[in-house]
Design a protein around this motif. Structure first.
Motif, PDB file in Angstrom:
ATOM      1  N   GLY A 141      67.973 -80.899 -33.958  1.00 48.82           N
ATOM      2  CA  GLY A 141      66.591 -80.902 -33.488  1.00 48.82           C
ATOM      3  C   GLY A 141      66.222 -79.684 -32.663  1.00 48.82           C
ATOM      4  N   SER A 142      67.210 -79.006 -32.090  1.00 49.08           N
ATOM      5  CA  SER A 142      66.928 -77.787 -31.330  1.00 49.08           C
ATOM      6  C   SER A 142      66.265 -76.736 -32.217  1.00 49.08           C
ATOM      7  N   ARG A 398      70.835 -82.525 -20.367  1.00 49.86           N
ATOM      8  CA  ARG A 398      70.835 -83.084 -21.723  1.00 49.86           C
ATOM      9  C   ARG A 398      71.695 -82.276 -22.678  1.00 49.86           C
ATOM     10  N   ASN A 428      65.196 -73.476 -23.384  1.00 51.91           N
ATOM     11  CA  ASN A 428      64.764 -74.864 -23.210  1.00 51.91           C
ATOM     12  C   ASN A 428      64.409 -75.500 -24.552  1.00 51.91           C
ATOM     13  N   PRO A 430      64.579 -78.364 -27.694  1.00 51.76           N
ATOM     14  CA  PRO A 430      64.709 -79.825 -27.732  1.00 51.76           C
ATOM     15  C   PRO A 430      66.172 -80.235 -27.873  1.00 51.76           C
ATOM     16  N   SER A 431      66.445 -81.497 -27.669  1.00 57.36           N
ATOM     17  CA  SER A 431      67.796 -82.006 -27.856  1.00 57.36           C
ATOM     18  C   SER A 431      68.193 -81.894 -29.327  1.00 57.36           C
ATOM     19  N   GLN A 434      67.053 -84.711 -31.508  1.00 65.28           N
ATOM     20  CA  GLN A 434      65.632 -84.924 -31.792  1.00 65.28           C
ATOM     21  C   GLN A 434      65.287 -84.355 -33.162  1.00 65.28           C
ATOM     22  N   VAL A 437      60.494 -86.209 -35.415  1.00 64.34           N
ATOM     23  CA  VAL A 437      59.391 -86.193 -34.462  1.00 64.34           C
ATOM     24  C   VAL A 437      58.306 -87.092 -35.029  1.00 64.34           C
ATOM     25  N   LYS A 442      53.760 -84.536 -30.235  1.00 62.07           N
ATOM     26  CA  LYS A 442      55.095 -84.154 -29.773  1.00 62.07           C
ATOM     27  C   LYS A 442      55.562 -82.866 -30.434  1.00 62.07           C
ATOM     28  N   ILE A 446      56.505 -79.134 -28.744  1.00 58.63           N
ATOM     29  CA  ILE A 446      57.717 -78.356 -28.998  1.00 58.63           C
ATOM     30  C   ILE A 446      57.367 -76.930 -29.407  1.00 58.63           C
ATOM     31  N   ARG A 449      55.976 -74.946 -26.353  1.00 59.76           N
ATOM     32  CA  ARG A 449      57.017 -74.531 -25.407  1.00 59.76           C
ATOM     33  C   ARG A 449      57.829 -73.364 -25.951  1.00 59.76           C
TER      34      ARG A 449
END
Length: 478
Positions: A141-142, A398, A428, A430-431, A434, A437, A442, A446, A449
């Motif tokens: 998910g990153s 996380r 930074n 996402p996990s 993840q 989505v 949401k 992402i 950011r």
């Protein structure tokens, strides 16, 4: 060492000098006159030439023609912008007239020697404008941060001509490669929001054919069909059908490696929930450690570049690239000869046992991109390679669970960095868990950011991709 490797050794110092020159232009506006900037950048591009594609599509070797200029620049210019220490800008200005004379002589001799191969227009087109190449790293998910990269580059009016992806980077890269124009909003809306873990991940049946086994089977086809139908009106493009050229990195596990499919077969409660996924990470960690301790039994397989994979379905290659060993299994169980035939040839050629996640051998494959450019995959060899890493070890709460795996992948990432023109590590993302989505808001967050993290890089990217003025119009200011 390959011929591309030898060329990299010859030009690495100039490549790094060029990066420091662009940084100087961005960080100290006015330090160099615009005409000086154009002179230095044109010269450094010429000095890195190895092969030039002529107007008939024939590649012409020019390495020896520019070798004298290259050696002089490495000896006389590179020390003026050291990796650390003071920038000797005054000395750069003073040496500019000498560089201009050497450049004029080299350029004239090059054009005269190859008068039957190419002309002024072809040479200047090669040297004045860089082509963008994107390298997209994996990380589950990153890797969704890559959508932010695409959106920002779209706003800057910069489009890639080649995308090289590994693991989740291959899926994100495919989303970008299916349309030269690219519509960020359409893509965000096309990504399925109604999928759940139990749809995307099915229990592993205990049998594998081409893919390394994992606790769950990755049903990437269902998601892909929805995306392609929404964006293209049809599904399953092949590599040679993509508007933007793409290559996908996978890990080949060679014969001699031992594993038992039954170790990963699911029993009891097989629902795919975030909690269940965390429990299965133990299998993943064990498989990755086992693979990493047997590097001689691992090899890199690049779909789209590998012989015979030009007509291979891109999503199937991405499925193998995302097949996290011990955790996610992807395989091909149909018998389509255009898919199975080339795959069997790859297995035979490399003596493979199974395929799995590209991140095992090369999570941010900048060297693959650089060598692809040198082979002539996009015609021009004057490329700006932007590499993006969304899975670097970072000390955030996380992220701690992933650090052991990130540390295993890190040496290959670092080894690839010199081949990129600009390497970006997201601080930074996402996990990695993840992957799905379930709302547009949401996903939009992402993307936003990621774009905010990239803002600091915009001036460098714009300067690197700026077209140089025509040769000679700059002159050399007094």
């Amino acid at each position: 060492m390959s011929r591309y490797g030898r060329h990299f050794v010859r030009t690495r110092e100039l490549k790094e000098f060029e990066q420091r020159l662009i940084a100087l232009i961005v960080e100290e506006p006015g330090a160099l006159h615009e005409r000086h900037q154009a002179l230095f950048r044109y010269a450094v591009s010429m000095a890195q030439l190895n092969v030039l594609r002529g107007p008939t599509g024939t590649d012409v070797a020019v390495n020896e023609d520019v070798d004298g200029l290259r050696r002089w620049m490495i000896e006389s210019l590179v020390p003026l912008l050291p990796e650390s220490g003071d920038r000797r800008v005054d000395s750069l200005r003073e040496i500019a007239p000498v560089l201009a004379l050497r450049l004029e002589q080299t350029r004239g001799e090059l054009l005269e020697r190859h008068i039957n191969d190419f002309g002024v227009e072809v040479l200047d087109q090669e040297l004045r404008q860089k082509r963008l190449v994107l390298v997209l790293g994996g990380g589950g998910g990153s890797g969704l941060v890559h959508l932010g990269t695409f959106a920002l580059l779209k706003e800057l009016g910069i489009a890639p001509e080649l995308i090289v992806g590994s693991s989740m980077g291959s899926v994100m890269g495919l989303v970008r490669a299916i349309d030269k124009a690219y519509d960020p909003i359409a893509v965000a809306l096309a990504i399925p929001k109604n999928l759940d873990y139990n749809t995307l991940f099915r229990p592993f049946t205990g049998f594998s054919r081409f893919g390394f086994p994992g606790a769950f089977h990755l049903n990437v086809m269902r998601m892909a069909r929805q995306v392609f139908e929404a964006l293209l009106g049809h599904s399953m493009p092949r590599f040679d059908e993509l508007p933007v050229k793409m290559e996908i990195v996978t890990t080949g596990v060679r014969k001699g490696f031992r594993f038992d499919d039954r170790e990963y077969e699911q029993k009891g409660d097989v629902r795919m929930t975030p909690l269940a996924l965390r429990r299965k990470l133990k299998l993943f960690f064990g498989a990755v450690r086992q693979l990493s301790t047997n590097p001689r039994l691992l090899t890199q397989v690049v779909f789209g570049a590998e012989q015979g994979t030009e007509r291979f379905p891109v999503i199937e290659a991405a499925g193998f690239s995302c097949a996290v060993p011990g955790l996610l299994h992807f395989d091909i169980f149909h018998d389509d000869p255009e898919t199975v035939g080339p795959l069997q040839d790859v297995f035979e050629r490399h003596q493979l046992l199974r395929l799995c996640d590209g991140g095992v051998v090369n999570n941010v494959p900048s060297k693959v991109a650089w060598e692809s450019v040198q082979r002539g995959s996009i015609g021009s060899r004057n490329a700006h390679i932007l590499s993006f890493d969304a899975f670097a070890p970072l000390s955030t709460g996380r992220n701690l669970i992933w650090i052991p795996i990130q540390q295993i992948a890190r040496p290959a990432v670092v080894a690839n960095m010199p081949y990129s023109s600009y390497h970006k590590t997201f601080r930074n993302p996402p996990s990695p868990l993840q992957i799905l989505v379930n709302s547009y808001s949401k996903l939009k967050l992402i993307i936003q950011r990621a774009r905010e993290e990239l803002e600091e890089d915009v001036p460098y990217i714009q300067e690197a991709m700026k077209e140089l003025p025509p040769y000679g119009v700059w002159g050399v200011p007094e």
